[in-house]
Design a protein around this motif. Structure first.
Motif, PDB file in Angstrom:
ATOM      1  N   LEU A 142       0.766  -1.218  -0.369  1.00 41.98           N
ATOM      2  CA  LEU A 142       0.081  -0.587  -0.003  1.00 41.98           C
ATOM      3  C   LEU A 142       1.099   1.414   0.355  1.00 41.98           C
ATOM      4  O   LEU A 142       1.509   1.309   0.761  1.00 41.98           O
ATOM      5  N   LYS A 143       0.905   2.275  -0.787  1.00 40.53           N
ATOM      6  CA  LYS A 143       1.646   2.874  -1.448  1.00 40.53           C
ATOM      7  C   LYS A 143       1.658   4.730  -0.782  1.00 40.53           C
ATOM      8  O   LYS A 143       2.056   5.785  -0.749  1.00 40.53           O
ATOM      9  N   VAL A 144      -0.166   4.288  -0.212  1.00 37.95           N
ATOM     10  CA  VAL A 144      -0.482   5.704   0.334  1.00 37.95           C
ATOM     11  C   VAL A 144      -1.204   5.984   2.086  1.00 37.95           C
ATOM     12  O   VAL A 144      -1.157   4.607   2.298  1.00 37.95           O
ATOM     13  N   PRO A 145      -1.240   6.483   2.288  1.00 40.62           N
ATOM     14  CA  PRO A 145      -1.604   6.760   4.097  1.00 40.62           C
ATOM     15  C   PRO A 145      -3.030   6.863   4.221  1.00 40.62           C
ATOM     16  O   PRO A 145      -3.709   6.851   2.722  1.00 40.62           O
ATOM     17  N   THR A 146      -3.488   5.168   4.938  1.00 42.42           N
ATOM     18  CA  THR A 146      -5.211   5.357   5.143  1.00 42.42           C
ATOM     19  C   THR A 146      -5.733   7.594   5.741  1.00 42.42           C
ATOM     20  O   THR A 146      -4.947   7.866   6.548  1.00 42.42           O
ATOM     21  N   LEU A 147      -6.642   7.147   6.343  1.00 43.39           N
ATOM     22  CA  LEU A 147      -7.690   7.691   7.498  1.00 43.39           C
ATOM     23  C   LEU A 147      -6.957   8.091   8.627  1.00 43.39           C
ATOM     24  O   LEU A 147      -6.492   9.083   9.555  1.00 43.39           O
ATOM     25  N   GLY A 148      -7.103   6.500   8.984  1.00 42.51           N
ATOM     26  CA  GLY A 148      -5.846   6.517  10.760  1.00 42.51           C
ATOM     27  C   GLY A 148      -4.235   6.564  10.531  1.00 42.51           C
ATOM     28  O   GLY A 148      -4.628   7.193  11.815  1.00 42.51           O
ATOM     29  N   ASP A 149      -3.614   6.862   9.468  1.00 41.05           N
ATOM     30  CA  ASP A 149      -2.432   7.501   9.769  1.00 41.05           C
ATOM     31  C   ASP A 149      -2.852   8.570   9.441  1.00 41.05           C
ATOM     32  O   ASP A 149      -2.134   9.373  10.200  1.00 41.05           O
ATOM     33  N   HIS A 150      -3.144   9.492   8.899  1.00 42.67           N
ATOM     34  CA  HIS A 150      -3.108  10.420   8.937  1.00 42.67           C
ATOM     35  C   HIS A 150      -3.219  11.103  10.640  1.00 42.67           C
ATOM     36  O   HIS A 150      -3.256  12.235  11.053  1.00 42.67           O
ATOM     37  N   MET A 151      -5.005  10.435  10.831  1.00 42.87           N
ATOM     38  CA  MET A 151      -5.328  11.031  12.418  1.00 42.87           C
ATOM     39  C   MET A 151      -4.303  10.594  13.517  1.00 42.87           C
ATOM     40  O   MET A 151      -4.206  11.626  14.301  1.00 42.87           O
ATOM     41  N   LYS A 152      -3.403   9.189  13.460  1.00 45.03           N
ATOM     42  CA  LYS A 152      -2.048   9.294  14.023  1.00 45.03           C
ATOM     43  C   LYS A 152      -1.620  10.035  13.972  1.00 45.03           C
ATOM     44  O   LYS A 152      -0.013  10.766  15.074  1.00 45.03           O
TER      45      LYS A 152
ATOM     46  N   ASP B 198      -2.412  13.788  15.578  1.00 46.81           N
ATOM     47  CA  ASP B 198      -2.670  13.611  17.039  1.00 46.81           C
ATOM     48  C   ASP B 198      -2.617  12.439  17.258  1.00 46.81           C
ATOM     49  O   ASP B 198      -3.465  10.666  17.260  1.00 46.81           O
ATOM     50  N   PRO B 199      -1.373  11.452  17.716  1.00 43.88           N
ATOM     51  CA  PRO B 199      -0.837  10.596  18.480  1.00 43.88           C
ATOM     52  C   PRO B 199      -1.705   9.747  19.379  1.00 43.88           C
ATOM     53  O   PRO B 199      -1.751   8.583  20.014  1.00 43.88           O
ATOM     54  N   ARG B 200      -2.566  11.052  20.104  1.00 44.76           N
ATOM     55  CA  ARG B 200      -3.448  10.275  20.828  1.00 44.76           C
ATOM     56  C   ARG B 200      -4.722   9.261  20.392  1.00 44.76           C
ATOM     57  O   ARG B 200      -5.037   8.580  20.887  1.00 44.76           O
ATOM     58  N   SER B 201      -5.092   9.708  18.690  1.00 48.73           N
ATOM     59  CA  SER B 201      -6.289   8.649  17.885  1.00 48.73           C
ATOM     60  C   SER B 201      -5.545   7.441  18.080  1.00 48.73           C
ATOM     61  O   SER B 201      -4.786   6.907  17.957  1.00 48.73           O
ATOM     62  N   ARG B 202      -7.197   6.934  18.560  1.00 49.42           N
ATOM     63  CA  ARG B 202      -6.566   5.260  18.401  1.00 49.42           C
ATOM     64  C   ARG B 202      -6.847   4.941  17.453  1.00 49.42           C
ATOM     65  O   ARG B 202      -8.126   5.197  17.298  1.00 49.42           O
ATOM     66  N   VAL B 203      -6.484   3.504  16.631  1.00 49.71           N
ATOM     67  CA  VAL B 203      -7.762   3.318  15.717  1.00 49.71           C
ATOM     68  C   VAL B 203      -7.659   1.196  15.519  1.00 49.71           C
ATOM     69  O   VAL B 203      -6.299   0.867  15.358  1.00 49.71           O
ATOM     70  N   ALA B 204      -7.932   0.820  15.429  1.00 52.35           N
ATOM     71  CA  ALA B 204      -8.961  -0.212  15.621  1.00 52.35           C
ATOM     72  C   ALA B 204      -9.680  -1.352  14.485  1.00 52.35           C
ATOM     73  O   ALA B 204     -10.310  -0.515  13.602  1.00 52.35           O
ATOM     74  N   ALA B 205      -9.254  -2.647  13.928  1.00 52.46           N
ATOM     75  CA  ALA B 205      -9.577  -2.576  12.942  1.00 52.46           C
ATOM     76  C   ALA B 205      -9.932  -4.101  12.490  1.00 52.46           C
ATOM     77  O   ALA B 205      -9.018  -5.076  13.401  1.00 52.46           O
ATOM     78  N   VAL B 206     -10.798  -4.818  12.422  1.00 56.96           N
ATOM     79  CA  VAL B 206     -11.456  -6.123  12.552  1.00 56.96           C
ATOM     80  C   VAL B 206     -11.919  -6.512  11.143  1.00 56.96           C
ATOM     81  O   VAL B 206     -13.083  -5.310  10.654  1.00 56.96           O
ATOM     82  N   ALA B 207     -11.875  -7.655  10.740  1.00 54.29           N
ATOM     83  CA  ALA B 207     -12.494  -8.055   9.469  1.00 54.29           C
ATOM     84  C   ALA B 207     -12.199  -9.188   8.744  1.00 54.29           C
ATOM     85  O   ALA B 207     -11.866 -10.312   9.691  1.00 54.29           O
ATOM     86  N   GLY B 208     -13.293  -9.611   8.075  1.00 51.23           N
ATOM     87  CA  GLY B 208     -13.552 -11.082   7.819  1.00 51.23           C
ATOM     88  C   GLY B 208     -12.135 -11.632   6.657  1.00 51.23           C
ATOM     89  O   GLY B 208     -12.029 -12.132   6.555  1.00 51.23           O
ATOM     90  N   LYS B 209     -11.295 -10.463   6.305  1.00 48.63           N
ATOM     91  CA  LYS B 209     -10.929 -11.028   5.698  1.00 48.63           C
ATOM     92  C   LYS B 209      -9.790  -9.983   6.001  1.00 48.63           C
ATOM     93  O   LYS B 209      -9.408  -8.741   6.586  1.00 48.63           O
TER      94      LYS B 209
ATOM     95  N   HIS C 241      -1.313   1.341   7.711  1.00 48.57           N
ATOM     96  CA  HIS C 241       0.558   1.331   8.169  1.00 48.57           C
ATOM     97  C   HIS C 241       0.198   1.698   9.900  1.00 48.57           C
ATOM     98  O   HIS C 241       0.860   0.690  10.146  1.00 48.57           O
ATOM     99  N   ASP C 242       0.045   2.374  10.170  1.00 50.45           N
ATOM    100  CA  ASP C 242      -0.294   2.613  12.147  1.00 50.45           C
ATOM    101  C   ASP C 242      -1.900   2.082  12.376  1.00 50.45           C
ATOM    102  O   ASP C 242      -2.434   2.621  12.649  1.00 50.45           O
ATOM    103  N   VAL C 243      -2.227   1.296  13.195  1.00 47.27           N
ATOM    104  CA  VAL C 243      -2.866   1.174  13.328  1.00 47.27           C
ATOM    105  C   VAL C 243      -2.707   0.569  15.490  1.00 47.27           C
ATOM    106  O   VAL C 243      -1.309   0.590  15.267  1.00 47.27           O
ATOM    107  N   ASP C 244      -3.746   0.546  15.926  1.00 47.71           N
ATOM    108  CA  ASP C 244      -2.977  -0.133  17.222  1.00 47.71           C
ATOM    109  C   ASP C 244      -3.648  -1.335  17.852  1.00 47.71           C
ATOM    110  O   ASP C 244      -3.304  -2.398  18.313  1.00 47.71           O
ATOM    111  N   GLN C 245      -4.613  -2.188  16.283  1.00 50.35           N
ATOM    112  CA  GLN C 245      -5.695  -3.260  16.715  1.00 50.35           C
ATOM    113  C   GLN C 245      -5.598  -3.791  15.812  1.00 50.35           C
ATOM    114  O   GLN C 245      -6.082  -3.200  14.985  1.00 50.35           O
ATOM    115  N   ARG C 246      -5.027  -4.772  15.018  1.00 52.42           N
ATOM    116  CA  ARG C 246      -5.523  -5.445  13.129  1.00 52.42           C
ATOM    117  C   ARG C 246      -6.036  -6.450  13.407  1.00 52.42           C
ATOM    118  O   ARG C 246      -5.245  -7.806  14.241  1.00 52.42           O
TER     119      ARG C 246
END
Length: 539
Positions: free
Chosen positions: A134-144, A147-158, A168-173
């Motif tokens: 993945l060559k680009v940042p996501t919304l979560g990457d921009h958020m963190k 503001d490093p206090r933002s947290r990002v979690a991803a849960v998926a069936g795939k 690229h920068d998630v707290d839980q995946r």
């Protein structure tokens, strides 16, 4: 796993508050980004009047009925990569679920979109999950970053959904790995969710009761070339049958269960900064591939999903959090050709086996007296790659002959060479008016795309193996490109917008609501105005 199916949804008091101007709203404390895999705009429109739960709530928010995965390669990985990056596959580099690197060091030249092929001993089927492609940042990457206090979690069936939406920068995946949810690190919520899944799988599942709207859909349809029938199923399974579990409402219920658990565990939405919870619901895709999308299976599944989402939102309501929901899909899909023909679409068919890359490659090998097949691909359509070690003059002849073979076949709508696509201008204007070249251009990455691109005619199913997947997506046609884009927030004035927009518009829309600056010229999308009046939420 069954209680959510038919329980009446009681809307919590105060949910439908007086509308407020979207542009005046403070930043939401929590953004919930949901992708329903293979949930086409056609399916949303078909079942909208039957929804009474979570999808009904979203249908009473801001509804874009003509969202477009505007590119040609309407597959899971590129579709999910558009949603929270704001860029098309040509910029993200995620051109398909798989592509070929014929100069790769390993024996397996097939590259999976969510793997790191540089890891020793791995292959495109046994791999280490990674965001490296993945060559680009996501919304979560921009958020963190903001503001490093933002947290990002991803849960998926795939795994590819969790990777491409999480970034690229998630707290839980966490993702479904075949029998349980897996991911880096540890989580008590994930352990509890997996324990509940194990208990459910240990028991047999009786066929689920058929809701009234699905009764007319329950009709067996015979599949060409075998004794298999679909169209009348109700998701009964034996104990331990993970395959049936995956292609049923049970997988999405388990995914939402884990998402709720992670939100509580991480206290998402309760901190100083805004947080992001990503939920990738995969079962609709597995149901569509396995049974088609016009039988009792899809009807039952979507009504179950509606109720499961309703319960998920109700739990969020009880927290009192100010949360915003966005729901869309990575692509749409078409029904099985056998049922399409019964419905008057006489041109519906499975692709001619002579178009498989193996068969065409054999013809090229024989014609040019080569030691091995020079052609590489996955199906009878999509990107095709020609051996780069051939001498340049011979290689040009092989490509020209392959293009001639495909263009001459009745099942093929168009064949575009890499040089033709590279020379074309970037697409502009509404995505519903794009040409096939425009759609191909939006998917084209010179480093990863093939030497030529094969596009089948409408309603031709690319899969030849009817033992597993009976229906397909991945085409450049609107039944695969058009998806709903839905927004909901307490107090948001509801309205429907019928004009064509793109899924790459989602990220900049959420970024504005989060008051998050995005560098100019780095995305393909634009902000969507979620205010139904003269004011604009994009200011």
């Amino acid at each position: 796993m069954r209680s959510f199916l038919f329980a009446a949804l009681s809307v919590a008091a105060g949910i439908w508050a007086a509308p407020a101007a979207a542009g005046d709203a403070p930043k939401p404390k929590l953004v919930v980004a949901v992708s329903v895999d293979q949930f086409s705009a056609d399916l949303f429109g078909q079942y909208r009047r039957h929804f009474t739960g979570g999808l009904a709530r979203l249908a009473n928010g801001v509804v874009y009925s003509s969202g477009y995965q505007s590119h040609a390669a309407t597959e899971t990985c590129p579709g999910h990569a558009t949603i929270l990056t704001g860029v098309r596959p040509a910029r993200s580099g995620i051109i398909a679920n798989n592509w070929f690197d014929l100069r790769a060091a390993r024996a397996d030249k097939n590259i999976y979109c969510a793997e790191d092929e540089r890891v020793p001993g791995t292959s495109s089927e046994k791999y280490e999950v990674s965001t490296v492609h993945l060559k680009v940042p996501t919304l979560g990457d921009h958020m963190k970053r903001a503001d490093p206090r933002s947290r990002v979690a991803a849960v998926a069936g795939k795994d590819r959904t969790a990777v491409m939406m999480g970034g690229h920068d998630v707290d839980q995946r966490w993702w479904w790995s075949g029998s349980a949810f897996t991911g880096p690190g540890t989580s008590p919520a994930a352990a509890r969710a997996n324990h509940r899944v194990a208990e459910a799988l240990a028991r047999a599942q009786d066929p689920l009761p058929l809701p009234a709207p699905c009764v007319a859909r329950r009709r067996a349809v015979a599949i060409d070339g075998g004794d298999r029938q679909v169209g009348a199923g109700q998701f009964g399974r034996a104990a331990g049958n993970v395959k049936v579990f995956r292609a049923s409402p049970e997988l999405d219920q388990a995914t939402l269960d884990l998402a709720s658990g992670l939100r509580r565990e991480m206290r998402l939405g309760e901190g100083e900064a805004s947080d992001l919870l990503i939920v990738g619901l995969a079962a609709t895709d597995y149901v569509g591939h396995t049974f088609g999308n016009q039988g009792s299976e899809m009807c039952l599944h979507l009504l179950a999903l509606d109720q499961a989402l309703g319960e998920f939102f109700q739990e969020l309501d009880r927290t009192g959090l100010d949360y915003l929901v966005m729901l869309t899909a990575d692509h749409g899909g078409q029904d099985i050709p056998e049922r399409n023909r019964e419905h008057g679409i006489t041109e519906a068919a499975r692709v001619d086996p002579s178009l498989s890359f193996e068969t065409v490659g054999k013809r090229l090998k024989e014609k040019f007296r080569l030691k091995s097949s020079p052609l590489h691909g996955e199906l009878a359509s999509g990107d095709m790659y020609v051996d780069p070690t051939l001498k340049p003059r011979l290689r040009r002849k092989v490509i020209a002959e392959a293009v001639r073979i495909y263009r001459a076949h009745r099942d093929v709508a168009a064949v575009l060479t890499a040089d033709e696509i590279a020379a074309a201008p970037q697409p502009v204007g509404p995505p519903d008016r794009w040409t096939l070249m425009d759609r191909a251009k939006a998917s084209f990455d010179r480093e990863r795309s093939g030497d030529f691109l094969v596009m089948l005619r409408p309603r031709i199913v690319a899969y030849l193996d009817t033992k597993n997947y009976l229906a397909s997506h991945g085409s450049p046609w609107d039944y695969d490109r058009r998806v709903p884009i839905l927004f909901w927030r307490k107090g948001m004035a509801p309205f429907d917008q019928m004009l064509a927009v793109e899924t790459v518009d989602i990220m900049p829309t959420l970024a504005v609501l989060l008051k998050l600056p995005i560098p100019p010229g780095t995305i393909d999308g634009r902000c969507l105005d979620l205010d139904e009046g003269p004011e604009s939420s994009c200011r």
